[in-house]
Design a protein around this motif. Sequence first.
Motif, PDB file in Angstrom:
ATOM      1  N   ASN A 147       0.815  -1.208   0.000  1.00 37.85           N
ATOM      2  CA  ASN A 147       0.000   0.000   0.000  1.00 37.85           C
ATOM      3  C   ASN A 147       0.856   1.270   0.000  1.00 37.85           C
ATOM      4  O   ASN A 147       0.329   2.372  -0.062  1.00 37.85           O
ATOM      5  CB  ASN A 147      -0.965   0.005   1.180  1.00 37.85           C
ATOM      6  N   LEU A 148       2.172   1.120   0.057  1.00 36.77           N
ATOM      7  CA  LEU A 148       3.081   2.259  -0.017  1.00 36.77           C
ATOM      8  C   LEU A 148       3.774   2.223  -1.370  1.00 36.77           C
ATOM      9  O   LEU A 148       4.249   1.187  -1.806  1.00 36.77           O
ATOM     10  CB  LEU A 148       4.129   2.184   1.101  1.00 36.77           C
ATOM     11  N   VAL A 149       3.834   3.353  -2.011  1.00 36.66           N
ATOM     12  CA  VAL A 149       4.415   3.377  -3.348  1.00 36.66           C
ATOM     13  C   VAL A 149       5.829   3.946  -3.368  1.00 36.66           C
ATOM     14  O   VAL A 149       6.462   3.986  -4.395  1.00 36.66           O
ATOM     15  CB  VAL A 149       3.531   4.186  -4.324  1.00 36.66           C
ATOM     16  N   GLU A 150       6.312   4.379  -2.240  1.00 36.60           N
ATOM     17  CA  GLU A 150       7.648   4.969  -2.171  1.00 36.60           C
ATOM     18  C   GLU A 150       8.723   3.906  -2.394  1.00 36.60           C
ATOM     19  O   GLU A 150       8.526   2.733  -2.111  1.00 36.60           O
ATOM     20  CB  GLU A 150       7.874   5.644  -0.817  1.00 36.60           C
ATOM     21  N   ASP A 151       9.859   4.342  -2.871  1.00 33.52           N
ATOM     22  CA  ASP A 151      11.004   3.464  -3.067  1.00 33.52           C
ATOM     23  C   ASP A 151      11.906   3.581  -1.842  1.00 33.52           C
ATOM     24  O   ASP A 151      12.935   4.246  -1.873  1.00 33.52           O
ATOM     25  CB  ASP A 151      11.748   3.872  -4.344  1.00 33.52           C
ATOM     26  N   PHE A 152      11.476   2.967  -0.756  1.00 34.40           N
ATOM     27  CA  PHE A 152      12.206   3.078   0.497  1.00 34.40           C
ATOM     28  C   PHE A 152      13.555   2.361   0.413  1.00 34.40           C
ATOM     29  O   PHE A 152      13.680   1.340  -0.259  1.00 34.40           O
ATOM     30  CB  PHE A 152      11.397   2.494   1.660  1.00 34.40           C
ATOM     31  N   PRO A 153      14.557   2.876   1.126  1.00 43.56           N
ATOM     32  CA  PRO A 153      15.869   2.228   1.107  1.00 43.56           C
ATOM     33  C   PRO A 153      15.835   0.899   1.869  1.00 43.56           C
ATOM     34  O   PRO A 153      15.103   0.750   2.846  1.00 43.56           O
ATOM     35  CB  PRO A 153      16.767   3.251   1.813  1.00 43.56           C
ATOM     36  N   ASP A 154      16.632  -0.012   1.411  1.00 40.89           N
ATOM     37  CA  ASP A 154      16.730  -1.326   2.041  1.00 40.89           C
ATOM     38  C   ASP A 154      17.536  -1.197   3.333  1.00 40.89           C
ATOM     39  O   ASP A 154      18.716  -0.830   3.289  1.00 40.89           O
ATOM     40  CB  ASP A 154      17.418  -2.286   1.075  1.00 40.89           C
ATOM     41  N   PRO A 155      16.953  -1.502   4.480  1.00 39.76           N
ATOM     42  CA  PRO A 155      17.678  -1.347   5.746  1.00 39.76           C
ATOM     43  C   PRO A 155      18.903  -2.253   5.850  1.00 39.76           C
ATOM     44  O   PRO A 155      19.847  -1.951   6.577  1.00 39.76           O
ATOM     45  CB  PRO A 155      16.643  -1.688   6.816  1.00 39.76           C
ATOM     46  N   ARG A 203      20.374   5.274  12.004  1.00 38.40           N
ATOM     47  CA  ARG A 203      20.083   6.685  11.729  1.00 38.40           C
ATOM     48  C   ARG A 203      20.312   7.037  10.261  1.00 38.40           C
ATOM     49  O   ARG A 203      19.547   7.791   9.678  1.00 38.40           O
ATOM     50  CB  ARG A 203      20.927   7.601  12.606  1.00 38.40           C
ATOM     51  N   GLU A 204      21.360   6.507   9.681  1.00 38.63           N
ATOM     52  CA  GLU A 204      21.615   6.761   8.259  1.00 38.63           C
ATOM     53  C   GLU A 204      20.459   6.224   7.409  1.00 38.63           C
ATOM     54  O   GLU A 204      19.987   6.887   6.497  1.00 38.63           O
ATOM     55  CB  GLU A 204      22.934   6.128   7.827  1.00 38.63           C
ATOM     56  N   TRP A 205      20.031   5.013   7.729  1.00 38.00           N
ATOM     57  CA  TRP A 205      18.901   4.433   7.007  1.00 38.00           C
ATOM     58  C   TRP A 205      17.641   5.267   7.244  1.00 38.00           C
ATOM     59  O   TRP A 205      16.907   5.577   6.297  1.00 38.00           O
ATOM     60  CB  TRP A 205      18.659   2.987   7.439  1.00 38.00           C
ATOM     61  N   ALA A 206      17.393   5.629   8.495  1.00 40.26           N
ATOM     62  CA  ALA A 206      16.183   6.369   8.838  1.00 40.26           C
ATOM     63  C   ALA A 206      16.137   7.728   8.145  1.00 40.26           C
ATOM     64  O   ALA A 206      15.084   8.146   7.655  1.00 40.26           O
ATOM     65  CB  ALA A 206      16.088   6.541  10.353  1.00 40.26           C
ATOM     66  N   GLU A 207      17.259   8.418   8.077  1.00 38.82           N
ATOM     67  CA  GLU A 207      17.287   9.705   7.395  1.00 38.82           C
ATOM     68  C   GLU A 207      16.988   9.548   5.912  1.00 38.82           C
ATOM     69  O   GLU A 207      16.223  10.314   5.327  1.00 38.82           O
ATOM     70  CB  GLU A 207      18.623  10.401   7.612  1.00 38.82           C
ATOM     71  N   ARG A 208      17.556   8.532   5.303  1.00 38.07           N
ATOM     72  CA  ARG A 208      17.281   8.269   3.882  1.00 38.07           C
ATOM     73  C   ARG A 208      15.821   7.866   3.686  1.00 38.07           C
ATOM     74  O   ARG A 208      15.162   8.262   2.729  1.00 38.07           O
ATOM     75  CB  ARG A 208      18.216   7.175   3.363  1.00 38.07           C
ATOM     76  N   THR A 236      10.122  10.356   1.488  1.00 43.60           N
ATOM     77  CA  THR A 236       8.741  10.796   1.660  1.00 43.60           C
ATOM     78  C   THR A 236       8.565  12.281   1.388  1.00 43.60           C
ATOM     79  O   THR A 236       7.439  12.769   1.386  1.00 43.60           O
ATOM     80  CB  THR A 236       8.224  10.488   3.078  1.00 43.60           C
ATOM     81  N   LEU A 237       9.665  13.002   1.161  1.00 36.16           N
ATOM     82  CA  LEU A 237       9.561  14.443   0.947  1.00 36.16           C
ATOM     83  C   LEU A 237       9.077  14.783  -0.446  1.00 36.16           C
ATOM     84  O   LEU A 237       9.238  14.099  -1.382  1.00 36.16           O
ATOM     85  CB  LEU A 237      10.923  15.099   1.188  1.00 36.16           C
TER      86      LEU A 237
END
Length: 77
Positions: A51-59, A66-71, A76-77
Amino acid sequence: MGLSVTWPVGIELTDWANCLITDFVDFGAFDPLEDPEKWQDWGSQFLNATNLVEDFPDPYMYDDWREWAERFVQTTL
């Protein structure tokens, strides 16, 4: 996407994870982070959310949450 997502600055991992679940409440139910040592496993649930269409980074591509979380938030911006 147009939603407000909590930045992982000045906040502990478990607190940020709880905020993120709240931030994404309109997109379904996400599991809470039970073990901070397994943050990558927890983060992978967002990659599998259809249900999310964003290309989230692979943790698993990050050693520091924190690096992953910031990316993650930047997507989402």
